[in-house]
Design an enzyme around this catalytic site. Structure first.
Site, PDB file in Angstrom:
ATOM      1  N   CYS A   1      40.862  65.618-110.108  1.00 49.54           N
ATOM      2  CA  CYS A   1      41.402  66.932-110.490  1.00 49.54           C
ATOM      3  C   CYS A   1      42.923  66.956-110.571  1.00 49.54           C
ATOM      4  O   CYS A   1      43.509  67.959-110.976  1.00 49.54           O
ATOM      5  CB  CYS A   1      40.906  68.010-109.534  1.00 49.54           C
TER       6      CYS A   1
ATOM      7  N   HIS B   1      39.665  59.795 -85.669  1.00 46.87           N
ATOM      8  CA  HIS B   1      40.886  60.279 -86.333  1.00 46.87           C
ATOM      9  C   HIS B   1      41.003  59.819 -87.783  1.00 46.87           C
ATOM     10  O   HIS B   1      42.090  59.856 -88.351  1.00 46.87           O
ATOM     11  CB  HIS B   1      42.122  59.836 -85.524  1.00 46.87           C
TER      12      HIS B   1
ATOM     13  N   CYS C   1      44.751  63.114-106.764  1.00 53.38           N
ATOM     14  CA  CYS C   1      43.290  62.987-106.870  1.00 53.38           C
ATOM     15  C   CYS C   1      42.941  62.560-108.287  1.00 53.38           C
ATOM     16  O   CYS C   1      43.319  63.232-109.242  1.00 53.38           O
ATOM     17  CB  CYS C   1      42.647  64.330-106.532  1.00 53.38           C
TER      18      CYS C   1
ATOM     19  N   THR D   1      44.295  53.161 -74.573  1.00 53.46           N
ATOM     20  CA  THR D   1      44.649  54.535 -74.939  1.00 53.46           C
ATOM     21  C   THR D   1      45.416  55.192 -73.808  1.00 53.46           C
ATOM     22  O   THR D   1      45.106  54.993 -72.631  1.00 53.46           O
ATOM     23  CB  THR D   1      43.408  55.378 -75.326  1.00 53.46           C
TER      24      THR D   1
ATOM     25  N   GLN E   1      40.098  55.875 -81.688  1.00 55.48           N
ATOM     26  CA  GLN E   1      41.093  56.840 -82.162  1.00 55.48           C
ATOM     27  C   GLN E   1      41.943  56.196 -83.244  1.00 55.48           C
ATOM     28  O   GLN E   1      42.805  56.848 -83.823  1.00 55.48           O
ATOM     29  CB  GLN E   1      42.000  57.268 -81.008  1.00 55.48           C
TER      30      GLN E   1
HETATM   31  P1  NAD Z   1      49.276  55.736 -77.641  1.00 53.98           P
HETATM   32  O1  NAD Z   1      50.271  55.158 -78.582  1.00 53.98           O
HETATM   33  O2  NAD Z   1      49.490  57.084 -77.113  1.00 53.98           O
HETATM   34  O3  NAD Z   1      49.046  54.779 -76.386  1.00 53.98           O
HETATM   35  C1  NAD Z   1      48.836  53.406 -76.502  1.00 53.98           C
HETATM   36  C2  NAD Z   1      48.325  52.908 -75.174  1.00 53.98           C
HETATM   37  O4  NAD Z   1      48.059  51.522 -75.333  1.00 53.98           O
HETATM   38  C3  NAD Z   1      49.306  53.033 -74.014  1.00 53.98           C
HETATM   39  O5  NAD Z   1      48.645  53.572 -72.899  1.00 53.98           O
HETATM   40  C4  NAD Z   1      49.745  51.585 -73.755  1.00 53.98           C
HETATM   41  O6  NAD Z   1      50.006  51.337 -72.370  1.00 53.98           O
HETATM   42  C5  NAD Z   1      48.527  50.831 -74.198  1.00 53.98           C
HETATM   43  N1  NAD Z   1      48.777  49.456 -74.612  1.00 53.98           N
HETATM   44  C6  NAD Z   1      49.887  48.914 -75.175  1.00 53.98           C
HETATM   45  N2  NAD Z   1      49.699  47.620 -75.424  1.00 53.98           N
HETATM   46  C7  NAD Z   1      48.440  47.317 -75.034  1.00 53.98           C
HETATM   47  C8  NAD Z   1      47.652  46.128 -75.051  1.00 53.98           C
HETATM   48  N3  NAD Z   1      48.123  44.975 -75.541  1.00 53.98           N
HETATM   49  N4  NAD Z   1      46.384  46.179 -74.561  1.00 53.98           N
HETATM   50  C9  NAD Z   1      45.871  47.343 -74.062  1.00 53.98           C
HETATM   51  N5  NAD Z   1      46.585  48.482 -74.022  1.00 53.98           N
HETATM   52  C10 NAD Z   1      47.851  48.478 -74.505  1.00 53.98           C
HETATM   53  O7  NAD Z   1      47.907  55.600 -78.408  1.00 53.98           O
HETATM   54  P2  NAD Z   1      46.623  56.493 -78.366  1.00 53.98           P
HETATM   55  O8  NAD Z   1      46.250  56.811 -76.966  1.00 53.98           O
HETATM   56  O9  NAD Z   1      45.663  55.782 -79.213  1.00 53.98           O
HETATM   57  O10 NAD Z   1      47.037  57.878 -79.063  1.00 53.98           O
HETATM   58  C11 NAD Z   1      47.918  57.986 -80.159  1.00 53.98           C
HETATM   59  C12 NAD Z   1      47.309  58.533 -81.437  1.00 53.98           C
HETATM   60  O11 NAD Z   1      47.904  57.890 -82.585  1.00 53.98           O
HETATM   61  C13 NAD Z   1      45.876  58.178 -81.584  1.00 53.98           C
HETATM   62  O12 NAD Z   1      45.247  59.020 -82.457  1.00 53.98           O
HETATM   63  C14 NAD Z   1      46.008  56.797 -82.191  1.00 53.98           C
HETATM   64  O13 NAD Z   1      44.858  56.251 -82.684  1.00 53.98           O
HETATM   65  C15 NAD Z   1      47.039  57.022 -83.238  1.00 53.98           C
HETATM   66  N6  NAD Z   1      47.641  55.708 -83.582  1.00 53.98           N
HETATM   67  C16 NAD Z   1      46.821  54.787 -84.157  1.00 53.98           C
HETATM   68  C17 NAD Z   1      47.286  53.519 -84.408  1.00 53.98           C
HETATM   69  C18 NAD Z   1      46.323  52.524 -85.031  1.00 53.98           C
HETATM   70  O14 NAD Z   1      45.425  52.913 -85.780  1.00 53.98           O
HETATM   71  N7  NAD Z   1      46.439  51.238 -84.712  1.00 53.98           N
HETATM   72  C19 NAD Z   1      48.598  53.156 -84.081  1.00 53.98           C
HETATM   73  C20 NAD Z   1      49.428  54.143 -83.490  1.00 53.98           C
HETATM   74  C21 NAD Z   1      48.903  55.415 -83.223  1.00 53.98           C
HETATM   75 ZN    ZN Z   2      40.496  66.670-106.520  1.00 56.62          ZN
END
Ligand code: NAD
Ligand code: ZN
Length: 254
Positions: A158, A125, A155, A196, A107
């Site tokens: 365009c 995502h 862009c 997650t 994600q």
């Molecule tokens: P979330 O922020 O909702 O949850 C993060 C989860 O990670 C929590 O359950 C937490 O307990 C756990 N966590 C924290 N530290 C950890 C560690 N060291 N090891 C393992 N687990 C740990 O994230 P989500 O469920 O991915 O959903 C949020 C949305 O936002 C998603 O689409 C996500 O990808 C996006 N997002 C992406 C990033 C990124 O690309 N790094 C950062 C923030 C949010």
């Molecule tokens: Zn364009």
């Protein structure tokens, strides 16, 4: 015994056997990148100028104020650009090498899995290093410049506004990527769910597809999630510690 719960304790050594040919799927979220220094949305350091992610990562926010949304993405690109993959990303890249049927679904939009050496990553995502024309006049393109020379960027073909090639709250996921992720989830015999909160749909339902098919579910997360009670094995630890150890314990690592 609760539905899906197996009499299985990770501490007692009775793990299901993992072979080269075992189909394995992995779903990662923001937590897998936490130890690289990328803040999770719901954890500490996730806020930017007191805005919540849910108020910025939406099509409405972008229509209202593209500059504000791009300033936020500029801040996030700067943060992520300074981060390196951690031991959890590296273990997943090794698993891809060692297993015949391995699918990594993320994600995350940070691109750290690829940087760690994972070749095939299903990015549900999108990716913050890719931009997309709001008129869709051409396919998305990569732009890793930090900072971007122009905010909001346009862009090059365009001149229309460009947007990050990510999935915002309320938007549909890329259909082909989601279909592949669902297929891998149904097919796998073992699924790892790493970092997650299992709250964001439809990603959160992938582990349920795996369970329906009788897969063994392993959750790696320091906090409990709605999936925890369904997992056969729960490692309540940070991913960069637990995942490499879990992988080494299965004896297939190089
Ligand atoms: P979330 O922020 O909702 O949850 C993060 C989860 O990670 C929590 O359950 C937490 O307990 C756990 N966590 C924290 N530290 C950890 C560690 N060291 N090891 C393992 N687990 C740990 O994230 P989500 O469920 O991915 O959903 C949020 C949305 O936002 C998603 O689409 C996500 O990808 C996006 N997002 C992406 C990033 C990124 O690309 N790094 C950062 C923030 C949010
Ligand atoms: Zn364009």
């Amino acid at each position: 015994m609760m539905h899906g719960q197996k009499e299985h304790d990770p501490q007692n050594g009775r793990r299901p056997i993992l072979r080269r040919a075992t189909p394995v799927a992995v779903l990662t979220g923001a937590g897998v990148s936490a130890e690289s220094g990328v803040p999770t949305f719901r954890g500490q350091g996730g806020l930017w100028r007191s805005y919540r992610a849910e108020d910025l990562a939406t099509p409405q926010a972008f229509r209202r104020d593209p500059e504000l949304v791009w300033q936020w993405y500029g801040w996030r690109r700067g943060l992520v650009g300074a981060c390196r993959p951690n031991a959890a990303h590296v273990a997943l890249a090794e698993m891809e090498q060692a297993l015949d049927d391995f699918v990594l679904v993320t994600q995350n939009v940070d691109g750290l899995h690829r940087l760690a050496g994972s070749r095939r990553v299903l990015e549900l995502h999108g990716n913050i290093w890719r931009l997309r024309c709001t008129r869709e006049c051409r396919p998305p393109w990569e732009d890793r410049r930090d900072p971007l020379p122009e905010i909001p960027p346009r862009c090059p073909a365009c001149g229309a506004l460009a947007r990050p090639d990510v999935v915002w709250f309320g938007e549909a996921l890329p259909g082909a990527v989601l279909a592949e992720a669902m297929d891998a989830s149904r097919r796998c015999e073992l699924m790892l769910v790493v970092g997650t909160s299992a709250l964001v749909q439809p990603a959160a339902s992938l582990p349920l597809l795996a369970l329906d098919n009788g897969a063994h579910l392993v959750e790696i997360n320091p906090q409990a999630t709605p999936l925890s009670h369904l997992a056969g094995e729960v490692l309540r630890e940070p991913a960069a510690q637990a995942l490499p150890r879990w992988w080494a314990a299965h004896g297939l690592s190089a």
